[in-house]
Structures are given as C-alpha cells and as structure tokens.
Design a protein around this motif. Structure first.
Motif, PDB file in Angstrom:
ATOM      1  N   ALA A 201     -37.937   1.705   5.604  1.00 42.34           N
ATOM      2  CA  ALA A 201     -37.142   0.276   5.966  1.00 42.34           C
ATOM      3  C   ALA A 201     -36.889   0.506   7.353  1.00 42.34           C
ATOM      4  O   ALA A 201     -36.775   1.605   8.002  1.00 42.34           O
ATOM      5  N   SER A 202     -36.832  -0.546   7.964  1.00 41.97           N
ATOM      6  CA  SER A 202     -36.306  -0.424   9.571  1.00 41.97           C
ATOM      7  C   SER A 202     -35.767  -1.669  10.087  1.00 41.97           C
ATOM      8  O   SER A 202     -35.660  -2.606   9.402  1.00 41.97           O
ATOM      9  N   LEU A 203     -35.065  -1.548  11.304  1.00 41.58           N
ATOM     10  CA  LEU A 203     -34.363  -2.599  11.971  1.00 41.58           C
ATOM     11  C   LEU A 203     -35.400  -3.519  12.674  1.00 41.58           C
ATOM     12  O   LEU A 203     -36.293  -2.906  13.394  1.00 41.58           O
ATOM     13  N   LEU A 204     -35.438  -4.847  12.547  1.00 44.42           N
ATOM     14  CA  LEU A 204     -36.338  -5.647  13.306  1.00 44.42           C
ATOM     15  C   LEU A 204     -35.549  -5.951  14.518  1.00 44.42           C
ATOM     16  O   LEU A 204     -36.084  -6.135  15.658  1.00 44.42           O
ATOM     17  N   SER A 205     -33.982  -6.234  14.431  1.00 44.45           N
ATOM     18  CA  SER A 205     -33.246  -6.674  15.581  1.00 44.45           C
ATOM     19  C   SER A 205     -31.967  -6.207  15.315  1.00 44.45           C
ATOM     20  O   SER A 205     -31.680  -6.176  14.241  1.00 44.45           O
ATOM     21  N   VAL A 206     -31.105  -5.934  16.403  1.00 41.06           N
ATOM     22  CA  VAL A 206     -29.883  -5.727  16.307  1.00 41.06           C
ATOM     23  C   VAL A 206     -29.041  -6.085  17.569  1.00 41.06           C
ATOM     24  O   VAL A 206     -29.733  -5.926  18.749  1.00 41.06           O
ATOM     25  N   TYR A 207     -27.947  -6.611  17.413  1.00 48.75           N
ATOM     26  CA  TYR A 207     -27.158  -7.158  18.598  1.00 48.75           C
ATOM     27  C   TYR A 207     -25.762  -6.687  18.454  1.00 48.75           C
ATOM     28  O   TYR A 207     -25.019  -6.935  17.314  1.00 48.75           O
ATOM     29  N   LEU A 208     -25.305  -5.607  19.277  1.00 47.34           N
ATOM     30  CA  LEU A 208     -23.948  -5.042  19.454  1.00 47.34           C
ATOM     31  C   LEU A 208     -23.152  -5.924  20.521  1.00 47.34           C
ATOM     32  O   LEU A 208     -23.364  -6.021  21.561  1.00 47.34           O
ATOM     33  N   SER A 209     -22.172  -6.824  19.561  1.00 47.98           N
ATOM     34  CA  SER A 209     -21.340  -7.550  20.521  1.00 47.98           C
ATOM     35  C   SER A 209     -20.170  -6.703  21.299  1.00 47.98           C
ATOM     36  O   SER A 209     -19.683  -5.801  20.697  1.00 47.98           O
ATOM     37  N   ASP A 210     -19.914  -7.400  22.455  1.00 45.83           N
ATOM     38  CA  ASP A 210     -18.946  -6.678  23.247  1.00 45.83           C
ATOM     39  C   ASP A 210     -17.456  -7.091  22.622  1.00 45.83           C
ATOM     40  O   ASP A 210     -16.388  -6.496  22.699  1.00 45.83           O
ATOM     41  N   TYR A 211     -17.486  -7.816  21.641  1.00 51.83           N
ATOM     42  CA  TYR A 211     -16.380  -8.112  20.828  1.00 51.83           C
ATOM     43  C   TYR A 211     -16.225  -7.373  19.570  1.00 51.83           C
ATOM     44  O   TYR A 211     -15.305  -7.696  18.563  1.00 51.83           O
ATOM     45  N   GLY A 212     -17.091  -6.295  19.232  1.00 48.71           N
ATOM     46  CA  GLY A 212     -16.835  -5.600  18.279  1.00 48.71           C
ATOM     47  C   GLY A 212     -17.543  -5.889  16.933  1.00 48.71           C
ATOM     48  O   GLY A 212     -17.102  -5.306  15.850  1.00 48.71           O
ATOM     49  N   ASP A 213     -18.600  -6.636  17.069  1.00 54.62           N
ATOM     50  CA  ASP A 213     -19.652  -7.037  15.849  1.00 54.62           C
ATOM     51  C   ASP A 213     -20.813  -6.415  16.077  1.00 54.62           C
ATOM     52  O   ASP A 213     -21.262  -6.284  17.056  1.00 54.62           O
TER      53      ASP A 213
END
Length: 259
Positions: A201-213
């Motif tokens: 399994a793998s990540l297709l996309s990831v977004y690390l928010s500056d707000y901690g999410d």
C-alpha cells in the motif's frame, strides 16, 4: 515483518467465513479498472470552496472520483460539511463522509459517458479552512461506488477503514484527515483472503498543514485478487501515524469495482 494490522485487535479486518457449505470456485475476474486522471490540488489558505486544477479525460465512459480532505472548526463550534459539488457538467453523488471529529474526509463520484476537457471540480465547505481535493478517474469501472466505509476514530495513531470487496479486481482507496498531527503516515494494506495477508500500500498524496493537520489519500497498490464465489470477504487499509493524535481521525475507505 509481521502484518501491522495485528497492532490493534480492534482494527483487525479479517476474512469472513464462506456463506455456503459447498466448495467455492473462483469466479472469472473482470479486468481491473485503469486509472486515467490522478490529480491533487492543495489549498494552503483558508477558503470556503475547494477547487481542483484543470484536467481532461482521455476516454468516454469514465468514473470520476473527487476526494476532499479539509480542516474544520473545533468541537462545539460547528461541523465541517462538503456540499454543492460541481464540475465537468456532471451530476455528483456523495459516496461517503466522515466528520465526527473536527475536519472532514468526503468522497463524491460522477460518471462521464463522454470525455471531459479542461474540467475543474469544486466542493463548497460550510466553514472556510485549508485542505485538498484529489481527483481520480477510471476506465473500465462500474458507474457507481457501492463498497464504502466511513469512520471517525479516536484510536490515537490509526486512521482505519475496512471496505467490503466481494468483487474481483477492485481498487481500494482511503481519504482521511488527522486533526491532531501534521505527520506523514505509513499505509498498511490487507487482502481479501483467509487469513488476511499484508499487501503493498502507498500514499498517493499528503498535505501537512501549518496548523498541525494531515490530509492524505492512500491506496492498496494492486487490484485485489479474485475471491471465491459465495463469500463475503474484506480488504483493509490502515494509516499509522508516528505519534499519537489527540484530535481524532476522519477517514473514508472505498473500492472501485470493474464494470
């Protein structure tokens, strides 16, 4: 390395016993859906609309899937909702939503009988926050998504979704939002066999928010193998985070079945 689904018994997704006493033979598998469009658009600034970048499909009769992951108000200050999804001149249907914890994970789909060109898909948010929208389209797919599991969980470090997949050669995905940590998770997949085995399994996309999410989309890499007829079996897709989340995880897992 042992199959990490065993890390939490409450999260283990195992194959269910055959529903018939007669010997089961594998059914002929329809060809697996093929991915055409794979596009992620990140909105780092708060907005009440999440809109994808432009895309075009290459073939008629494609299933389009829009996955939304966004932040939302803290507990007691309202519930985040994705509504009014539009784009490509198509009718979009809600597949599944998880929003019991702050933020949201939501999946919508539409079926395009002809190609679409320079298209954008938008989803309205009830509350203006940052997030992302990830578009997938498939040839050779069923016109609707019927296998879906939406879950809001407070297990600490696991965003988990189990998807019933009795069909052969389905593709399995999960979109999620972790309100309590901005960390890259590790996806772990399980097949539909008995006993269930780990599959890539793998990540297709990831977004690390500056707000901690964290917003993410993950997949089981290969179409699932044929399952015996007359059974009700399950795949599993879990996302493990490096440290414990203190805000809960919303996730929607689903399967794209062959036509």
């Amino acid at each position: 390395m042992s199959f990490r689904f065993t890390r939490r018994a409450a999260l283990v997704c195992v194959a269910v016993a055959a529903m018939t006493a007669l010997p089961a033979m594998p059914a002929l598998a329809a060809a697996a859906p093929v991915v055409d469009v794979d596009l992620v658009t990140i909105h780092e600034d708060a907005d009440d609309v999440l809109t994808s970048d432009q895309f075009s499909t290459q073939s008629p009769n494609e299933l389009l899937v829009a996955m939304f992951s966004a932040d939302g108000p803290s507990s007691g200050n309202g519930t985040q909702v994705v509504s009014g999804v539009t784009g490509c001149g198509l009718t979009w249907t809600e597949v599944g939503t998880a929003n019991d914890y702050p933020g949201i994970a939501a999946v919508f789909s539409a079926y395009a009988t002809s190609t679409v060109t320079d298209c954008q898909v938008s989803g309205d948010l009830d509350y203006a926050f940052d997030g992302m929208v990830h578009i997938l389209s498939f040839t050779g797919a069923a016109s609707q998504i019927t296998e879906v599991h939406a879950l809001s969980t407070y297990y600490g470090d696991a965003g988990f979704a189990a998807v019933a997949v009795p069909a052969d050669n389905s593709r399995v995905y999960q979109v999620g939002h972790n309100w309590g940590a901005a960390e890259v998770p590790t996806p772990v997949g399980g097949d539909t066999q008995r006993p269930q085995q780990e599959v890539p399994a793998s990540l297709l996309s990831v977004y690390l928010s500056d707000y901690g999410d964290t917003s993410y989309v993950a997949q089981i890499d290969d179409p699932l193998a044929a399952t015996p007829t007359g059974t009700d079996q399950y795949s599993g897709l879990a996302l493990w985070f490096p440290s414990e989340a203190d805000g809960g995880i919303n996730s929607v897992g689903f399967a794209v079945a062959p036509a």
